[in-house]
Write a protein that holds these residues in place. Structure first.
Motif, short mmCIF file in Angstrom:
data_model
loop_
_atom_site.label_atom_id
_atom_site.label_comp_id
_atom_site.label_asym_id
_atom_site.label_seq_id
_atom_site.Cartn_x
_atom_site.Cartn_y
_atom_site.Cartn_z
N ILE A 180 7.33 13.60 -20.94
CA ILE A 180 5.55 13.34 -20.70
C ILE A 180 5.05 12.21 -21.67
N SER A 181 5.63 12.65 -23.21
CA SER A 181 5.31 11.64 -23.91
C SER A 181 5.83 10.18 -23.93
N SER A 182 7.15 10.01 -23.31
CA SER A 182 7.75 8.73 -22.99
C SER A 182 6.97 8.07 -21.95
N TYR A 183 6.37 8.72 -21.14
CA TYR A 183 5.64 8.01 -20.01
C TYR A 183 4.33 7.69 -20.39
N LYS A 184 3.77 8.51 -21.22
CA LYS A 184 2.41 8.47 -21.84
C LYS A 184 2.48 6.97 -22.55
N ARG A 185 3.60 6.86 -23.47
CA ARG A 185 3.58 5.58 -24.33
C ARG A 185 3.62 4.40 -23.50
N LYS A 186 4.20 4.64 -22.24
CA LYS A 186 4.54 3.32 -21.11
C LYS A 186 3.32 2.97 -20.47
N SER A 187 2.23 3.79 -20.43
CA SER A 187 0.93 3.77 -19.56
C SER A 187 0.04 2.88 -20.13
N ILE A 188 -0.70 2.26 -19.40
CA ILE A 188 -1.79 1.29 -19.71
C ILE A 188 -3.00 1.84 -19.41
N LYS A 189 -4.00 1.15 -20.10
CA LYS A 189 -5.38 1.66 -19.82
C LYS A 189 -5.92 0.97 -18.36
N ALA A 190 -6.34 1.56 -17.64
CA ALA A 190 -6.98 0.81 -16.15
C ALA A 190 -8.09 1.73 -15.92
N ASP A 191 -9.17 1.07 -15.69
CA ASP A 191 -10.59 1.69 -15.34
C ASP A 191 -10.58 1.48 -13.66
N ILE A 192 -10.07 2.07 -12.89
CA ILE A 192 -10.13 2.12 -11.44
C ILE A 192 -10.89 3.28 -11.07
N ARG A 193 -12.30 2.66 -10.64
CA ARG A 193 -13.36 3.41 -10.30
C ARG A 193 -13.12 4.46 -8.99
N TRP A 194 -12.46 3.51 -8.04
CA TRP A 194 -12.25 4.55 -6.76
C TRP A 194 -11.32 5.44 -7.14
N LEU A 195 -10.35 5.09 -7.79
CA LEU A 195 -9.22 6.26 -8.15
C LEU A 195 -9.56 7.22 -8.87
N LYS A 196 -10.75 7.23 -9.82
CA LYS A 196 -11.10 8.29 -10.43
C LYS A 196 -12.04 9.07 -9.63
N GLU A 197 -12.90 8.36 -8.80
CA GLU A 197 -13.83 9.32 -7.92
C GLU A 197 -12.92 10.08 -7.00
N PHE A 198 -11.62 9.47 -6.18
CA PHE A 198 -11.29 9.95 -5.41
C PHE A 198 -10.41 11.30 -6.09
N ILE A 199 -9.90 11.31 -7.18
CA ILE A 199 -9.25 12.31 -7.93
C ILE A 199 -10.34 13.19 -8.04
N GLU A 200 -11.59 12.98 -8.71
CA GLU A 200 -12.55 13.99 -9.05
C GLU A 200 -12.89 14.71 -7.64
N ASN A 201 -13.13 14.08 -6.67
CA ASN A 201 -13.43 14.61 -5.50
C ASN A 201 -12.29 15.53 -4.68
N SER A 202 -11.02 15.03 -4.69
CA SER A 202 -10.03 15.68 -4.45
C SER A 202 -9.79 17.14 -5.09
N SER A 203 -9.74 17.13 -6.46
CA SER A 203 -9.56 18.13 -7.17
C SER A 203 -10.80 19.24 -6.85
N ALA A 204 -11.88 18.79 -6.81
CA ALA A 204 -12.93 19.60 -6.35
C ALA A 204 -12.67 20.46 -5.01
N GLN A 205 -12.25 19.51 -4.04
CA GLN A 205 -11.99 20.23 -2.73
C GLN A 205 -10.93 21.21 -3.01
N LEU A 206 -9.90 20.82 -3.70
CA LEU A 206 -8.61 21.67 -3.59
C LEU A 206 -8.72 22.86 -4.89
N THR A 207 -9.89 22.85 -5.44
CA THR A 207 -9.81 23.75 -6.47
C THR A 207 -8.90 23.72 -7.68
N VAL A 208 -8.63 22.28 -8.12
CA VAL A 208 -7.74 22.29 -9.06
C VAL A 208 -8.47 21.55 -10.19
N LYS A 209 -7.69 21.71 -11.30
CA LYS A 209 -8.55 21.09 -12.62
C LYS A 209 -7.99 19.68 -12.54
#
Length: 180
Positions: A92-121
């Protein structure tokens, strides 16, 4: 001299495995295999000196096959347990180091909505700076979804959402524990 030779050989193999783990172009599955090899050869001298004192102690017969097999099995189990604890953290730490900051609003909203529907954190999303398309999820400590830039570039928005839903199924079923 034989005991010192065995220990030196084990330590040398452990260092070689550690050296090859650090190669940048090596796939992650090979790195994990080398991690287990490193742990095995690192742990072996401790097991060797803890259990093998020639024929006078733990083993009643002077056959060296039985103690060697017991030491190899015990070393394998210890290395496997340590590896199962360390591998996810390193992975996990090796892939975290290779990740970039990206503010993709539709992606965040989709993840929040999906996690609420699926009752997942709500998982943390990581956009990894790789051209090869891939996506995976990890839910051992807290849920995380990793998506490569290559995946984001070649798929449409709906296809990315489908990939994320697939990763949600892994998070909900905790299947990443079995993959590692």
């Amino acid at each position: 001299p034989v005991n010192i030779g065995i220990v030196l050989l084990s330590i040398t193999l452990s260092i070689l495995a550690l050296f090859f783990i650090r190669k940048k172009d090596l796939p992650m599955d090979k790195k994990l295999g080398l991690l287990y090899a490193h742990l095995f050869f690192f742990v072996f001298p401790f097991v060797y000196y803890a259990f093998f004192r020639g024929c006078q102690t733990i083993f009643e017969a002077c056959s060296k096959i039985k103690p060697v097999m017991i030491m190899l099995g015990l070393t394998s189990v210890i290395a496997l347990i340590i590896g199962l604890l360390l591998a996810p953290i390193i992975f996990i730490s090796s892939y975290k180091r290779k990740s970039i900051k990206a503010d993709i609003r539709w992606l965040k909203e989709f993840i929040e909505n999906s996690s609420a529907q699926l009752t997942v954190k709500i998982p943390k999303i990581y956009i990894v700076d790789f051209a090869n398309p891939f996506a995976f999820s990890v839910s051992i400590f807290s849920p995380k979804i990793f998506i490569s830039i290559g995946m984001m570039e070649i798929l449409t928005r709906k296809e990315v959402e489908a990939v994320i839903l697939h990763e949600f199924s892994h998070i909900k079923n905790r299947s990443s524990i079995f993959k590692l």
